[in-house]
Design a protein around this motif. Sequence first.
Motif, short mmCIF file in Angstrom:
data_model
loop_
_atom_site.label_atom_id
_atom_site.label_comp_id
_atom_site.label_asym_id
_atom_site.label_seq_id
_atom_site.Cartn_x
_atom_site.Cartn_y
_atom_site.Cartn_z
N ARG A 71 -28.81 -35.06 -11.07
CA ARG A 71 -28.63 -34.33 -9.81
C ARG A 71 -29.89 -34.44 -8.95
NH1 ARG A 71 -25.29 -29.88 -8.77
NH2 ARG A 71 -27.11 -28.76 -8.12
N GLU A 99 -13.34 -21.44 -13.41
CA GLU A 99 -14.34 -22.46 -13.71
C GLU A 99 -13.69 -23.79 -14.08
OE1 GLU A 99 -16.83 -21.49 -17.03
OE2 GLU A 99 -15.16 -20.78 -18.24
N THR A 102 -14.63 -33.02 -8.19
CA THR A 102 -15.91 -32.58 -7.67
C THR A 102 -15.78 -31.11 -7.28
OG1 THR A 102 -15.44 -33.10 -5.35
CG2 THR A 102 -16.38 -34.87 -6.71
N PRO A 103 -16.88 -30.36 -7.24
CA PRO A 103 -16.80 -28.97 -6.79
C PRO A 103 -16.22 -28.82 -5.39
CG PRO A 103 -18.85 -29.31 -7.97
CD PRO A 103 -18.22 -30.67 -7.83
N GLY A 128 -20.43 -19.77 -5.42
CA GLY A 128 -20.41 -20.82 -6.44
C GLY A 128 -21.58 -20.66 -7.38
N CYS A 141 -23.43 -22.87 -10.71
CA CYS A 141 -23.42 -24.20 -11.32
C CYS A 141 -24.33 -24.23 -12.53
CB CYS A 141 -23.89 -25.22 -10.29
SG CYS A 141 -23.96 -26.92 -10.87
N SER A 142 -23.93 -24.98 -13.55
CA SER A 142 -24.80 -25.31 -14.70
C SER A 142 -25.28 -24.07 -15.44
CB SER A 142 -26.00 -26.15 -14.23
OG SER A 142 -25.56 -27.32 -13.58
N TYR A 202 -18.90 -25.58 -13.27
CA TYR A 202 -18.99 -24.98 -11.93
C TYR A 202 -17.93 -23.90 -11.83
CZ TYR A 202 -19.48 -24.58 -6.86
OH TYR A 202 -19.72 -24.11 -5.59
#
Length: 298
Positions: free
Chosen positions: A40, A145, A159-160, A196, A198-199, A210
Amino acid sequence: MDWLERMNRAMDYIEMNLAGEIELSEVARRACCSSHQFQRMFSFITNVTLAEYIRRRKLTLAALELQNNGAARVIDIAMKYGYESPVSFARAFQSLHGITPAMARQDGIALKAYPRLSFLITIKGVDAMNYRIETKESFEVFGMERVFCNDGSGDAPNTPALFWQQSHDNGEVEQLAANAGDLPCFVSQDSYKVHGVCSYKNTGNDTFPYMLCAFKSGTSNVNGYSTITIPAQTWAIFPSEPIARDAFGETIETLYRRFYTEWLPTSGYEQVGEIELQVFGERAGFHSVELWFAVRKT
């Protein structure tokens, strides 16, 4: 070891193994982060994926060998740089250089070269970067999720951004907002109900989780949703300027890039783990987003 040194150690490893096996887990280990986090960071900083960078470097070196070693067979060079057949190598070579491997041996032929990347501090500072440091106790979020592949492959939504779009289209975002309840006191009351995260857990080197989430409060209805606990952290929070709704994607990408390239290398902080929040809101008729990164002083 500072951030720049860690990143350059990772690049050193890649460069030394272009003609062998590159283990992404080892790349990440040298950068002191996970494979997902490194990939990322790399893509936000360089505007190219790690896999594409490695492909370009391999084909750059392959072209040099074809030019400088007339006795080398194409199949040997193809296998040296990880291609299983001359056909797959020729296809990749022509895609990058615009010519076949055989033509690369001709005098005066034009080729492309992608040099090794190095990470440096550059002098910018023209545009101010707004941020604040806040320490927060642990809190909970809940929502829907998915697990995504780092390279954007997999089943839709892959993808998100597509996850958001699908969830808007089928009404799940609005339903989650209705179940969110009151916003907790540590969140701006200009915030939306759905955000949102993430991770927040380990799902493997090549994937990341996500969640479309709401902050849990005493009036939330969490039935049927996944719930996660965000531990107490110090957060570096980066707000956007007021934006139009269709500018969320570009704005988020810009904030990530500036965090990694301008703020993090010189701030005296380092990122803790990988968890990140995207907190959306609206004020005076304009939209906004804040990126929250867990950090600590170095």
